[in-house]
Scaffold this active site. Structure first.
Site, PDB file in Angstrom:
ATOM      1  N   HIS A   1      41.172  39.851  24.037  1.00 43.16           N
ATOM      2  CA  HIS A   1      41.762  40.147  25.338  1.00 43.16           C
ATOM      3  C   HIS A   1      41.911  41.658  25.474  1.00 43.16           C
ATOM      4  CE1 HIS A   1      43.978  39.360  28.946  1.00 43.16           C
ATOM      5  NE2 HIS A   1      45.032  40.028  28.518  1.00 43.16           N
TER       6      HIS A   1
ATOM      7  N   ASP B   1      48.081  44.081  32.652  1.00 41.02           N
ATOM      8  CA  ASP B   1      47.514  42.953  31.917  1.00 41.02           C
ATOM      9  C   ASP B   1      47.056  41.896  32.923  1.00 41.02           C
ATOM     10  OD1 ASP B   1      46.867  40.917  30.234  1.00 41.02           O
ATOM     11  OD2 ASP B   1      48.767  40.844  29.158  1.00 41.02           O
TER      12      ASP B   1
ATOM     13  N   CYS C   1      38.824  40.461  31.822  1.00 40.05           N
ATOM     14  CA  CYS C   1      39.971  41.336  31.527  1.00 40.05           C
ATOM     15  C   CYS C   1      39.485  42.710  31.073  1.00 40.05           C
ATOM     16  CB  CYS C   1      40.882  40.708  30.486  1.00 40.05           C
ATOM     17  SG  CYS C   1      40.031  40.140  29.008  1.00 40.05           S
TER      18      CYS C   1
END
Length: 1121
Positions: A460, A477, A213
């Site tokens: 994250h 995202d 991510c």
């Protein structure tokens, strides 16, 4: 007693949430009864949700008073159920700890067992044990979590020590009552199961490969700088390039798909082009580091192309480091370029405060004067000013810092504001150097906000971007893109504490929670360059070969999607024939009959009648329907797979789908068949013979012992009452032997876990020998006398050989990436067999001098520990790594036999002569029970000493500091020379004659490095000990240091002497009494207090320096290609 009241929250500052039995676990934990695995910080799950609220949160406090607490005789205890935000909750505690000596406490979804599949809910909450005597000692911990079926509880396994909780004087148990409070705030979560990013926003996301991510948020940011995207499209690539081997092509492909795809895009091709394996994709790295490495790599790849210099044009700015004397006319300046700026968060309220700190002037005065060449030591000003800023300004916010007090990295979650419009010309251009071009207006608009949600060891990443600099923001995202308002992108990413308004107006004080999600990188675009950077990028910017390739990929993907979507309507039928058996046996396979993945397959609609399928076979294979007979395969109990019986006419009248269900208990989508085709004299198909229950279909393989060849020769029907002796002539005829050739027959029974192949009695009936349809008979010529010496004289030996055969690639341990040689070995070879074959290949007489090291399949490196002499039973044990079998071993040729070496310990020691500069590297090898004294005696026999009676000592040196003097009696078995240097040296005579008031101190060389205006001490060179006498001034100590190190007067005049404690220098004057600074009499553990010699590092790097990097938790980002 329980109460549910909305009340203010007394927050405890900087509460650590650590699980004590793991160094790597930060933050709260799901409830796990029994040992817990290492996990990343929980923010990865929460962070993906906390910005998806569809309405304001609802919050309440639940109070639970537990009476007779110390007399509770249960492992765990649940509170009453309470409701917040329309959801049912309860608190779960383990009064005696969940397998730890701590109170364990969790928030639990009370009705999780009855909720529908796929439910989830998000909550911020704190749990507290109230101190009933002094409220300020109440222990409170807060966190957030996305609750789901998989994780229906979350909290703290190690909430507080049981010793504190049960101590009646501490105030946590009063009248044997414990009071627990839970503050819970709930946000509703949008359901994204059916969410379509492209349809809702016009943009698509990037798939997460495991822990990528951080990369996805950066790639989206770069993609949405159109000038950058256009430059990537214009990098020269050819139709022969492969994306997995070319970073430019992989990036072009990724950007094209982001621009034109309807669904999220995979990044595997790009990470492959970086040279990353799966392991790298599961390591979470640093966005800032990846940004730098990727831009450097692209800058390099753009050289010599039409887009050369793009990275510099977009991202490169320059600043000037200066030192200016106050009392004399002397100024030193140095121009440096930057691609991004690191801004302090700690102690700064916003970006402007960080820039103020960046250009802050440091005064060099007193002990810290500047040496201004011919002017000597002078008071001076030191600082940084900007010559120019780039069109695209990347600001890295220093959210992660090293905490010296706690000796660990920590995340700074403080509130830190950043403006939508950033004016770097403010206050009459106070950030600009005199050389700056004042005609350029340094006014910037915020383009992207990269966010990190979580703790220091994990979490994250996602990004808020406004691609065209309008008021509409988007959140990228991973796979999901959503529209967001400005408040979400700006204010909610400032960090600090979040206030959740109470639902009950009777209380004015809101709940406060630490925000673990906050901005970590900002991208600004200069207003005057906006039109150039936010330019149009369309298909004409994309090379034609790339468009063709990617459109073709899209079409193939669409075909695959349709194929998958219709898969439930079709069955795959795999048809094996004699031709397949002939082709495969003895080449691809040796056991059983066929590899079904390599036979002809048909994709047939399940509703098609089987008789119609036979017509398809006739068209495809040219065998008329009347000549086809199909057999169903069956998996036997011994794990072999054989044709079992022909299909009946009734079965052939069914549909293909119905037949698959009958034949396949595993319910997979395949139907496997054997097609029996009989050939007449003219080799044309003829109708299959009638088959009665008495008839058995057998398959035959021929083995040639001299050539070591096995091949399929055909099949025959035999009568179960018949005997093998009756078909010998036919078998000889089948393979071209003389009719009376003596042959031996074996039945191939199984090959897992071991080979079973037994002689077949020629005179017993097939029924008596339990021979049935689908059995395999292997046969060979009887060996003539004198021919028994062949390696594998019969089928059984050959089959066992094939089963155990293993090709092993041997590599020299000192060259682990280079191919060495291959040997064909057997998996059941003993340790001695293997080293003997290696020694034989290397022309070595003594196999015991071979040492082998196994291979790590995941890191593709040798394992750290070699194989001990005869410590493994067989080759297979050397090759197994977890559930994988490697085919690589590393070898060394030792100078003494391995059994002897294993009784010895080898230490790498650097010997420093009393008067000579260069160190000598010695490999000292002694029995493991030897002592340090024995090592020093051994060294004396190998080196030249300053005098025959010189005494030696052994030191442990790490990062240019002395950490230990080894006692002479210490055993060497546990001394580690892998990570630090072992140094041997003569003990100076003056140290042997220490007076009662003398001190032996550490002396280290150091230099000060300024990183973003923060001074850091860096040690270098060789550390040493020095005797200092009581009352001795620095001037006298300098004389002795100069003599010891043989430093010229001119050089020494530039040196500064300082007392350092915990990395902080206190500069000394010549008249200062040195001994007054050093109060410790011993040198053990005193490496953090030392006399520092500050001067520039001109020492050549010694070749012997051991690896001075301890294993770190995070690997650096590397792009290999």
């Amino acid at each position: 007693m329980t109460m549910l009241t909305p009340q203010p929250l007394d927050r405890q500052e900087d509460e650590e949430m650590l699980v004590p039995h793991s160094d790597f676990v930060e933050g709260p934990q799901p409830l796990v009864e029994g040992p817990q695995p290492l996990v990343e910080a929980p923010a990865d799950s929460a962070g993906t949700v906390d910005n998806q609220a569809s309405e304001e949160p609802q919050a309440s406090r639940f109070t639970w008073a537990i009476e007779n607490f110390s007399r509770l005789n249960v492992k765990k205890l649940y509170s009453d159920v309470f409701t917040v935000g329309g959801y049912k909750w309860r608190v779960l505690i383990f009064p005696k700890g969940n397998n730890v000596d701590y109170l364990s406490m969790y928030l639990d979804v009370a009705d999780s067992a009855n909720l529908p599949y796929g439910w989830n809910r998000y909550s911020q909450f704190s749990l507290a044990v109230v101190n009933q005597i002094h409220n300020k000692y109440t222990i409170k911990k807060d966190t957030h979590h996305q609750f789901s079926q998989r994780e229906s509880d979350w909290g703290f396994t190690s909430f507080m020590p049981l010793g504190e909780l049960y101590d009646p004087n501490k105030g946590y148990l009063v009248n044997d009552t414990c009071v627990i409070e839970a503050d819970v705030a709930v946000r509703k979560v949008i359901d994204y199961w059916s969410y379509d990013s492209k349809k809702e926003t016009g943009y698509v996301g990037l798939k997460n490969q495991g822990a990528t991510c951080y990369m996805n948020s950066l790639l989206q940011t770069l993609y949405h700088i159109p000038y950058f995207r256009k430059a990537v499209y214009h990098m020269p690539t050819t139709e022969n390039d492969m994306p997995s081997g070319s970073i430019p092509l992989a990036l072009q492909s990724l950007f094209y798909k982001l621009q034109y795809n309807d669904t999220s895009v995979a990044t595997k091709e790009l990470t492959k082009s970086f040279g990353w394996d799966t392991y790298d994709s599961f390591m979470q790295h640093d966005v800032q580091e990846l940004n730098r490495v990727l831009c450097e790599k692209l800058e390099d790849k753009m050289k010599g192309t039409v887009v050369e210099g793009t990275i510099q044009k977009l991202f490169e700015g320059h600043h000037m480091n200066y030192i200016e004397c106050i009392n004399v006319d002397f100024k030193s300046t140095r121009k440096e370029s930057f691609y991004d700026l690191q801004l302090d968060v700690k102690g700064c309220k916003d970006v402007y405060a960080s820039f103020d700190k960046y250009v802050e002037v440091e005064r060099l005065e007193g002990d810290n004067k500047y040496h201004a060449e011919e002017h000597g030591l002078q008071d001076a000003k030191k600082g940084v000013l900007f010559i120019d800023f780039p069109p695209v300004l990347q600001l890295q916010l220093k959210r992660f810092e090293y905490d010296f007090m706690r000796d660990t990295m920590v995340k700074i979650n403080d509130r830190y504001e950043f403006p939508l419009e950033l004016d770097l010309d403010r206050d009459n251009g106070k950030y600009l150097s005199p050389d700056a071009d004042r005609s350029v207006r340094n006014l910037y608009m915020l383009h992207s906000v990269l966010v990190h949600s979580g703790g220091v060891h994990g979490g994250h990443y996602y990004a808020f971007i406004r691609p065209t600099l309008t008021d509409q923001w988007y959140k990228f995202d991973d796979e999901r893109v959503t529209k967001e308002d400005m408040k979400r992108a700006l204010e909610e990413q400032y960090g600090g504490e979040e206030e959740l308004p109470q639902t009950n107006p009777g209380y004015n004080t809101p709940f406060k929670f630490t925000k673990y999600s906050n901005a970590y990188m900002l991208v600004y675009i200069r207003v005057s360059d906006k039109d150039k950077i936010i330019c149009d990028v369309d298909e004409k910017d994309i090379a034609e070969h790339l468009r063709i390739r990617l459109k073709k990929e899209q079409e193939e993907k669409e075909d695959k999607r349709k194929y998958k979507a219709q898969a439930h309507l079709y069955t795959i039928i795999k048809v094996a024939r004699d031709e397949d058996l002939r082709e495969q046996i003895g080449k691809d396979i040796f056991f059983d009959l066929v590899d079904h993945d390599k036979v002809h397959s048909f994709r047939i609609q399940k509703q098609m009648p089987f008789n119609l399928f036979k017509e398809e076979v006739a068209k495809e294979l040219g065998i008329p329907v009347q000549f086809q007979r199909f057999w169903i395969w069956a998996k036997r109990q011994n794990h072999t797979y054989r044709p079992n019986r022909p299909l009946t006419p009734q079965e052939e009248a069914q549909t293909v789908g119905a037949l698959r269900e009958v034949s396949n208990k595993a319910h997979n989508a395949e139907l496997k068949l054997f097609l029996e085709v009989e050939l007449g004299q003219d080799l044309h198909p003829v109708p299959p013979p009638d088959k009665s229950k008495e008839d058995i279909l057998l398959f035959f393989k021929l083995y040639d012992p001299e050539k070591e060849e096995l091949r399929y020769v055909g099949r025959l029907f035999v009568k179960s009452s018949g005997k093998p002796i009756e078909i010998l002539t036919k078998l000889n005829e089948l393979v071209g032997f003389a009719p009376d050739e003596e042959i031996e027959l074996f039945e191939e029974i199984k090959f897992e876990p071991s080979v079973m192949c037994e002689p077949l009695d020629k005179r017993a009936s097939f029924r008596f020998s339990q021979i049935e349809d689908g059995d395999i008979i292997c046969f060979q010529k009887r060996l003539l006398p004198g021919k028994e010496q062949v390696r594998n004289p019969d089928v059984l030996c050959f089959m066992a050989y094939v089963k155990n055969r293993q090709i092993v690639h041997f590599r020299a341990l000192e060259r682990p990436k280079e191919d060495g040689f291959c040997l064909e070995l057997a998996k059941n070879h003993t340790y001695d067999d293997v080293v003997e074959r290696v020694a034989q290949h290397l022309g070595l007489d003594d196999p015991s001098k071979i040492r082998l090291t196994p291979h790590n399949c995941y890191s593709q490196q040798p394992k750290p520990n070699p194989i001990k002499y005869r410590s493994v039973d067989q080759l297979l044990d050397m090759l197994v790594h977890y559930n994988q079998i490697s085919d690589i071993l590393y070898y060394e040729v030792l100078d003494i036999p391995l059994p002897e070496l294993q009784c010895l310990k080898t230490l790498k020691v650097a010997f420093h002569h009393a008067t000579k500069d260069e160190a000598i590297i010695l490999n000292i090898r002694l029995p493991k029970q030897s002592t340090v004294g024995d090592v020093l005696n051994e060294i004396k026999t190998k080196v030249e000493l300053s005098h025959p009676n010189a005494e030696l000592r052994l030191l442990e040196v790490f990062y240019h500091k002395i950490y230990k003097i080894f006692p002479l009696s210490e055993k060497i078995e546990n001394i580690n020379d892998q990570y630090w240097t072992l140094r041997a040296e003569e003990i100076p005579e003056e140290e042997k004659k220490l007076g009662p008031n003398d001190r032996l101190i550490h002396v280290y060389h150091f230099t000060k490095e300024s990183a973003q205006n923060q001074m850091q001490v860096q040690n270098f060179g060789e550390p040493f000990f020095l005797v200092i006498h009581e009352g001795e001034a620095l001037a006298d100590v300098k004389v002795r240091v100069q003599k010891k190190l043989q430093v010229p007067d001119e050089e020494l005049s530039k040196w500064k002497f300082a007392f350092l404690s915990l990395g902080r220098p206190e500069y000394l004057q010549d008249s200062d009494i040195v001994s007054s600074r050093f109060q410790r009499r011993d040198v053990y553990g005193a490496w953090e207090q030392y006399l520092g010699l500050e001067h520039s590092d001109t020492t050549p790097k010694r070749t012997y320096a051991a690896n001075q990097n301890r294993h770190t938790f995070e690997k650096p980002v590397k792009i290999y290609n």
